[in-house]
Design a protein around this motif. Sequence first.
Motif, PDB file in Angstrom:
ATOM      1  N   VAL A   6       0.828   4.181  -2.788  1.00  0.00           N
ATOM      2  CA  VAL A   6       0.661   5.613  -2.514  1.00  0.00           C
ATOM      3  C   VAL A   6       1.733   6.417  -3.232  1.00  0.00           C
ATOM      4  O   VAL A   6       1.449   7.425  -3.901  1.00  0.00           O
ATOM      5  CB  VAL A   6       0.716   5.871  -0.995  1.00  0.00           C
ATOM      6  CG1 VAL A   6       0.854   7.371  -0.712  1.00  0.00           C
ATOM      7  CG2 VAL A   6      -0.537   5.347  -0.316  1.00  0.00           C
ATOM      8  N   ALA A   7       2.994   5.970  -3.105  1.00  0.00           N
ATOM      9  CA  ALA A   7       4.090   6.684  -3.763  1.00  0.00           C
ATOM     10  C   ALA A   7       3.913   6.696  -5.278  1.00  0.00           C
ATOM     11  O   ALA A   7       4.120   7.724  -5.940  1.00  0.00           O
ATOM     12  CB  ALA A   7       5.422   6.037  -3.388  1.00  0.00           C
ATOM     13  N   THR A   8       3.494   5.564  -5.841  1.00  0.00           N
ATOM     14  CA  THR A   8       3.328   5.456  -7.287  1.00  0.00           C
ATOM     15  C   THR A   8       2.244   6.387  -7.807  1.00  0.00           C
ATOM     16  O   THR A   8       2.426   7.068  -8.831  1.00  0.00           O
ATOM     17  CB  THR A   8       2.994   3.994  -7.661  1.00  0.00           C
ATOM     18  OG1 THR A   8       4.079   3.147  -7.262  1.00  0.00           O
ATOM     19  CG2 THR A   8       2.772   3.850  -9.152  1.00  0.00           C
ATOM     20  N   VAL A   9       1.117   6.445  -7.107  1.00  0.00           N
ATOM     21  CA  VAL A   9       0.017   7.320  -7.526  1.00  0.00           C
ATOM     22  C   VAL A   9       0.432   8.786  -7.455  1.00  0.00           C
ATOM     23  O   VAL A   9       0.180   9.573  -8.373  1.00  0.00           O
ATOM     24  CB  VAL A   9      -1.233   7.064  -6.666  1.00  0.00           C
ATOM     25  CG1 VAL A   9      -2.309   8.098  -6.966  1.00  0.00           C
ATOM     26  CG2 VAL A   9      -1.776   5.661  -6.934  1.00  0.00           C
ATOM     27  N   VAL A  10       1.084   9.166  -6.352  1.00  0.00           N
ATOM     28  CA  VAL A  10       1.512  10.559  -6.194  1.00  0.00           C
ATOM     29  C   VAL A  10       2.534  10.931  -7.251  1.00  0.00           C
ATOM     30  O   VAL A  10       2.475  12.011  -7.860  1.00  0.00           O
ATOM     31  CB  VAL A  10       2.082  10.791  -4.782  1.00  0.00           C
ATOM     32  CG1 VAL A  10       2.684  12.190  -4.668  1.00  0.00           C
ATOM     33  CG2 VAL A  10       0.985  10.613  -3.732  1.00  0.00           C
ATOM     34  N   VAL A  42       6.158  13.408   0.850  1.00  0.00           N
ATOM     35  CA  VAL A  42       5.215  12.323   1.144  1.00  0.00           C
ATOM     36  C   VAL A  42       5.569  11.050   0.381  1.00  0.00           C
ATOM     37  O   VAL A  42       5.676   9.956   0.965  1.00  0.00           O
ATOM     38  CB  VAL A  42       3.771  12.755   0.809  1.00  0.00           C
ATOM     39  CG1 VAL A  42       2.807  11.595   1.006  1.00  0.00           C
ATOM     40  CG2 VAL A  42       3.362  13.933   1.686  1.00  0.00           C
ATOM     41  N   ALA A  43       5.744  11.161  -0.940  1.00  0.00           N
ATOM     42  CA  ALA A  43       5.970   9.969  -1.760  1.00  0.00           C
ATOM     43  C   ALA A  43       7.301   9.296  -1.439  1.00  0.00           C
ATOM     44  O   ALA A  43       7.376   8.062  -1.381  1.00  0.00           O
ATOM     45  CB  ALA A  43       5.903  10.335  -3.242  1.00  0.00           C
ATOM     46  N   CYS A  82      -1.795   4.757 -13.982  1.00  0.00           N
ATOM     47  CA  CYS A  82      -2.196   5.971 -13.248  1.00  0.00           C
ATOM     48  C   CYS A  82      -2.023   7.219 -14.103  1.00  0.00           C
ATOM     49  O   CYS A  82      -2.880   8.106 -14.113  1.00  0.00           O
ATOM     50  CB  CYS A  82      -1.379   6.101 -11.964  1.00  0.00           C
ATOM     51  SG  CYS A  82      -1.636   4.780 -10.767  1.00  0.00           S
ATOM     52  N   ALA A 109       6.969   7.354   1.795  1.00  0.00           N
ATOM     53  CA  ALA A 109       6.195   6.129   1.589  1.00  0.00           C
ATOM     54  C   ALA A 109       7.004   5.087   0.832  1.00  0.00           C
ATOM     55  O   ALA A 109       7.003   3.894   1.180  1.00  0.00           O
ATOM     56  CB  ALA A 109       4.893   6.450   0.836  1.00  0.00           C
ATOM     57  N   TRP A 110       7.719   5.508  -0.212  1.00  0.00           N
ATOM     58  CA  TRP A 110       8.506   4.575  -1.009  1.00  0.00           C
ATOM     59  C   TRP A 110       9.652   3.982  -0.194  1.00  0.00           C
ATOM     60  O   TRP A 110       9.890   2.759  -0.223  1.00  0.00           O
ATOM     61  CB  TRP A 110       9.053   5.263  -2.256  1.00  0.00           C
ATOM     62  CG  TRP A 110       9.846   4.346  -3.132  1.00  0.00           C
ATOM     63  CD1 TRP A 110      11.195   4.235  -3.227  1.00  0.00           C
ATOM     64  CD2 TRP A 110       9.311   3.363  -4.036  1.00  0.00           C
ATOM     65  NE1 TRP A 110      11.540   3.265  -4.129  1.00  0.00           N
ATOM     66  CE2 TRP A 110      10.404   2.716  -4.633  1.00  0.00           C
ATOM     67  CE3 TRP A 110       8.013   2.988  -4.390  1.00  0.00           C
ATOM     68  CZ2 TRP A 110      10.248   1.707  -5.578  1.00  0.00           C
ATOM     69  CZ3 TRP A 110       7.849   1.980  -5.322  1.00  0.00           C
ATOM     70  CH2 TRP A 110       8.959   1.347  -5.910  1.00  0.00           C
ATOM     71  N   MET A 160       0.830  -1.213   0.000  1.00  0.00           N
ATOM     72  CA  MET A 160       0.000   0.000   0.000  1.00  0.00           C
ATOM     73  C   MET A 160       0.865   1.264   0.000  1.00  0.00           C
ATOM     74  O   MET A 160       0.536   2.254  -0.661  1.00  0.00           O
ATOM     75  CB  MET A 160      -0.930  -0.006   1.208  1.00  0.00           C
ATOM     76  CG  MET A 160      -2.038  -1.061   1.162  1.00  0.00           C
ATOM     77  SD  MET A 160      -3.070  -0.934  -0.326  1.00  0.00           S
ATOM     78  CE  MET A 160      -3.782   0.689  -0.094  1.00  0.00           C
ATOM     79  N   LEU A 161       1.967   1.230   0.744  1.00  0.00           N
ATOM     80  CA  LEU A 161       2.863   2.389   0.755  1.00  0.00           C
ATOM     81  C   LEU A 161       3.480   2.609  -0.626  1.00  0.00           C
ATOM     82  O   LEU A 161       3.589   3.751  -1.096  1.00  0.00           O
ATOM     83  CB  LEU A 161       3.965   2.189   1.798  1.00  0.00           C
ATOM     84  CG  LEU A 161       3.535   2.319   3.261  1.00  0.00           C
ATOM     85  CD1 LEU A 161       4.624   1.805   4.198  1.00  0.00           C
ATOM     86  CD2 LEU A 161       3.192   3.769   3.594  1.00  0.00           C
TER      87      LEU A 161
END
Length: 280
Positions: free
Chosen positions: A5-9, A219-220, A246, A223-224, A1-2
């Motif tokens: 999140v990084a991939t989407v951002v 943020v990204a 995405c 998370a990554w 999930m983390l």
Amino acid sequence: MLALVATVVWSGSFVATRDMADSVPPVQAVFWRWVVALLAVAPFAARAAWRQRALIRRHLGFVSLASLFGVALYNTLVHQAGLTTSASTMGMIMAASPVLMALYARIGGERLGARRTFGLLLAAFGVLLLVGDGSLGFDFAAGDLWMFAAALSFATYSALLRRKPEEIEGPVFLLTTFVLGALMLAPAYGISLAVQGGFEATAGTVGPLLYVGVFSSAVAFFAWNKAVSLIGAARAGVVYYLQPVCVALLGFLLLGERTGPAELLCMALILGGVTLGARR
């Protein structure tokens, strides 16, 4: 999930980067990106970084190498690519990173397993078809080559993360790499100012810079880095294959770019490969 999140951002950052390409010189955009990022992280990490300053000095060589590949070099290459290629193509080419991450992991002795290997290859095949507009023939622009170099730089950074000293706290590591990355870029930023001049601070330039500085950087990256520490660069890299999907969705929603049957088939291959490769 983390990792997701990084991939989407980061997918959104390609749109922001392309949007700034005509108004903010690449080096200046990257420099201010990291200035914004370190200001965003500093309130949460500055005190701990001061407390761990001796530890940072002890591992300064490693932290500097991570700053070079993950902060200074990677993002400069991305912004340079944005001058001559589209946001969608940038996202598609960056999806080559997981192959390089898997190779680094295999060289480091990590066993990938048959299912993960098949998932990686299936997703890679989908990405190749997507970049080639439904075929395996390619006609690369200069920006495409810059993006391949960026993919190599990001994969190298991800591989380095597995060797990050555990005693250095995550926010401290982020803040330190952001500071060192900005310092590495400072000479090039000064040259860019002297040769190209500055850019006008408008909603069209400050808005994207805030996005890539706060979300795509602070943020990204947090998370990554945490995802890689938990599941490894190779497995996190499989999730990264979702990036072209995405970017295509964002391109449709924000730029009105259409997605045809061939693109949908490629995305299905990518999603199937990610599902196989990311499972335990």
